[in-house]
Design a protein around this motif. Structure first.
Motif, short mmCIF file in Angstrom:
data_model
loop_
_atom_site.label_atom_id
_atom_site.label_comp_id
_atom_site.label_asym_id
_atom_site.label_seq_id
_atom_site.Cartn_x
_atom_site.Cartn_y
_atom_site.Cartn_z
N ASP A 143 -6.18 -0.57 -4.23
CA ASP A 143 -5.73 -1.17 -3.00
C ASP A 143 -6.47 -2.27 -2.46
OD1 ASP A 143 -4.16 -1.87 -1.01
OD2 ASP A 143 -3.60 -0.02 -0.14
N GLU A 144 -6.17 -3.46 -3.01
CA GLU A 144 -7.16 -4.50 -2.50
C GLU A 144 -8.95 -4.21 -2.62
OE1 GLU A 144 -6.19 -6.47 1.20
OE2 GLU A 144 -4.25 -5.09 1.43
N SER A 157 0.94 -1.14 -0.22
CA SER A 157 0.02 0.04 0.02
C SER A 157 0.81 1.17 -0.06
CB SER A 157 -0.75 0.02 1.23
OG SER A 157 -1.88 -1.12 1.30
MG MG Z 1 -2.27 -2.69 2.18
#
Ligand code: MG
Ligand code: ATP
Lengths: 318, 297
Positions: free
Chosen positions: B213-214, B85
């Motif tokens: 991000d995910e 991240s």
């Molecule tokens: Mg992360």
């Protein structure tokens, strides 16, 4: 066809003695609060009965308040209460909101937190202290401002009248200062409670910090901010001491900010102890009743406003 | 063994050539001497050069040397806390919002360095859109969610804005589901719909790169599938970079993969990178192999 209509039943709540006891105690507490409010209304209505029967609806629109002739009309007080409170919000909302944004988003929190604490302390200062400060500091200063404005724009009705400092403007200013802490600290908390993800979403779109605050942040926090404003309005409507000391206590209705006025709570404080006649006392009690109803109405309206924005936004899913 | 491990961290190992092969470090001429040189290949959209991030005294990521190719999907993989991240949020400088964050090295966007004084962060973030792990629509109408960014940048007005919103919602595969309720609050959509709305919102400012991000970790398999389909439809118009813990997802959607690990100081390192098929079939590093095998079940 199926074998038959299915029958739906509500499951019986399980019997738990301690829950039952707790429920009863809580119910009794809630009932006593409602009971007190009703009792207050009833007692005030009974006390106001002579005035109610004598003046009827004319009481609310009557403009003269003459204890000697026993002629009572409450409009100047209703006007004074509403006008001074409105004036106060007009000044306090932008300043309070600005302060809240500054404390929540601009200042580093190690500095903002003690300042916010001090602002909250301001809410605890007794109103008579604000009144004293108003008489000795604010009123002379306001007199000078009034003189300055009066010389230039005195012909405008809003600014006509004697530049003595005492009057509607002074009441508005004092009230604004008194309610500022509510608006600032509650709005600050509302803004701080906005999830970080909201600000990140806006910033990631390439919004500036200011655009982020003005857009998603304030939008997300608006219910809390509105709540703070309602609380402030409630305080302004009922505030007695400080206003009494600076508003001039003349039961008149004037568009001029420089003229004296009178509020409902101020007339109660000033005249109740000396009221002799039965009708005079009843008229004062009726003013208290009007003030109560007005406060309830304003708060109900504000509640509706908050629910309304929430329902419109559809974000409250019960 | 130790030297093998070290090789993975060495500058240049992550460079992918146009043919899609990961070059060995020694083949990258000059990489040892000038790790900060900007990428010369025009197909490289984002280039990390000796890039590192610290949060206060904690070194979260260091010596990242990685090129990301334009118009493809690149997946960042690795165990929790390895700085995926952090690296992703370095591309649009979202880490700037964390006061303790410090940077070293350089990130190039289309050959231009972004960690230099005077970079217009507003313009950078307009070019590099972002979708977050948890759907985070604004508490406003569906229309307003998409329109806001475009309006902030003064892109469209009036009817053109409406058409733009429709286009973005269509691009995000959401138009048919919401066209009759554009005034509805976005919070009342399902999680998967909210995430697609967030993608539409990001597309509305007309970015070139989309960071995710995910983006599916809060979604059920069907909603996940729809987002993956959507991601595939975004290339080659957009360059997409996705962080994922889901190995299958990386295998399904990505063209390139970068694999990260944490060293003994819990500092994140790039282990290897390359075309997804190559990384999955023949990982060069033992840790990649074990991670992939473990997660594949
Ligand atoms: Mg992360
Ligand atoms: N704001 C912060 N302040 C201090 N340390 C941070 C901050 N954000 C992240 N870190 C640390 O930096 C390291 C990398 O974090 P990062 O969130 O980039 O990892 P990640 O690979 O995305 O992990 P995950 O897979 O769990 O999302 C972690 O050790 C984390 O604790």
């Amino acid at each position: 066809m199926s074998a038959g209509e299915a029958v739906y039943v509500r499951p019986r709540p399980a019997f738990v003695l301690s829950d039952r006891v707790a429920n009863s105690i809580l119910a009794a507490g809630a009932a006593s609060v409602v009971g007190l409010a009703v009792l207050l209304g009833v007692v005030l209505s009974l006390g106001a009965a002579p005035a109610l029967s004598k003046f009827g609806a004319g009481f609310l629109v009557g403009k003269t308040w003459d204890p000697v002739a026993e002629h009572f009309g409450a409009l100047p007080f209703i006007y004074g209460t509403l006008a001074s409170s409105f004036l106060a919000l007009l000044m306090a909302v932008p300043v309070g909101l600005g302060a809240a944004i500054f404390l929540a988003e601009v200042l580093p929190q190690w500095l903002a937190r003690p300042i916010a604490f001090m602002i909250e302390l301001l809410a605890a200062v007794p109103s008579v202290v604000y009144g004293m400060w108003g008489v000795f500091v604010a009123v002379p200063a306001i007199a000078r401002v009034e003189e300055f404005i009066g010389q230039r724009w005195g012909h405008i009705p809003l600014f006509s009248g004697p530049p003595i400092g005492i009057g509607m403007l002074a009441a508005g200013v004092i009230l604004a200062i008194m309610v500022l802490p509510f608006i600032a600290s509650i709005s600050r908390e509302a803004i701080l409670a906005v999830p970080r993800a909201q600000a990140e979403a806006a910033l990631a779109l390439g919004a500036t910090k200011w655009e982020t605050i003005r857009g998603p942040l304030l939008r997300y926090a608006r219910k809390g901010i509105l709540g703070g404003i309602v609380l402030a309005l409630g305080r302004a409507l009922g505030e007695t001491m400080a206003v009494t000391m600076v508003i001039g206590n003349v039961p008149q209705i004037s568009v001029s900010l420089f003229q004296s006025g009178y509020t409902m709570s101020a007339v109660l404080a000033n005249e109740f102890a000396e009221a002799t006649g039965r009708i005079h006392t009843a008229a004062l009690v009726e003013i208290a009743l009007v003030l109560l109803v007005l406060t309830v109405l304003v708060n109900a309206f504000a509640r509706l406003l908050i629910w309304g924005t929430a329902a419109h936004a559809g974000e409250e899913r019960v | 063994m130790v030297s093998e491990a070290f090789r993975g961290w060495r500058a240049g190992d992550g460079v992918v050539d146009p043919a899609g092969h990961t070059m060995a470090a020694e083949e990258v001429a000059g990489a040892e001497t000038d790790v900060l040189a900007p990428p010369t290949d025009p197909e490289v959209c984002v280039g990390f050069r000796a890039f590192g991030v610290r949060y206060g005294d904690f070194e979260a990521l260091k010596e990242v040397q990685l090129d990301i190719r334009r118009g493809h999907i690149t997946a960042f993989m690795g165990p929790s806390g390895c700085g995926k991240s952090t690296l992703l949020r370095s591309i649009n400088r979202m880490n700037d919002t964390i006061p303790s964050a410090r940077f070293t090295g350089q990130v190039y966007l289309d050959g231009e360095p972004i960690y230099v004084p005077g970079v217009n962060i507003i313009r950078l973030r307009k070019r590099v859109g972002m979708v977050f792990q948890k759907p985070n629509p604004f508490p406003a109408s569906i229309f307003e969610n998409v329109a806001w960014g475009a309006r902030v940048h003064g892109l469209y007005k009036g009817h053109a804005l409406f058409e733009h919103v429709e286009k973005c919602l269509a691009r995000a595969g959401l138009w048919d589901e919401v066209k009759d309720k554009l005034k509805l609050n976005a919070m009342s959509l399902s999680g998967g719909q909210q995430q697609r709305l967030c993608i539409a919102r990001a597309l509305a400012v007309e970015p070139e790169i989309l960071l995710m991000d995910e983006p599916c970790s809060a979604l059920d398999p069907i909603a996940t599938y729809r987002i993956e389909e959507l991601m595939r439809s975004l290339v080659p118009d957009y360059t997409v970079i996705i962080v994922t813990h889901n190995i299958q997802q990386a295998a399904r959607v990505s063209d390139y993969c970068a694999f990260f690990w944490v060293d003994e100081n819990r500092c994140g390192r790039l282990v290897e990178s390359g075309p997804t098929a190559q990384l999955f079939e023949a990982p060069k590093d033992e840790r990649t192999e074990r991670y992939l095998a473990g997660r594949m079940g």
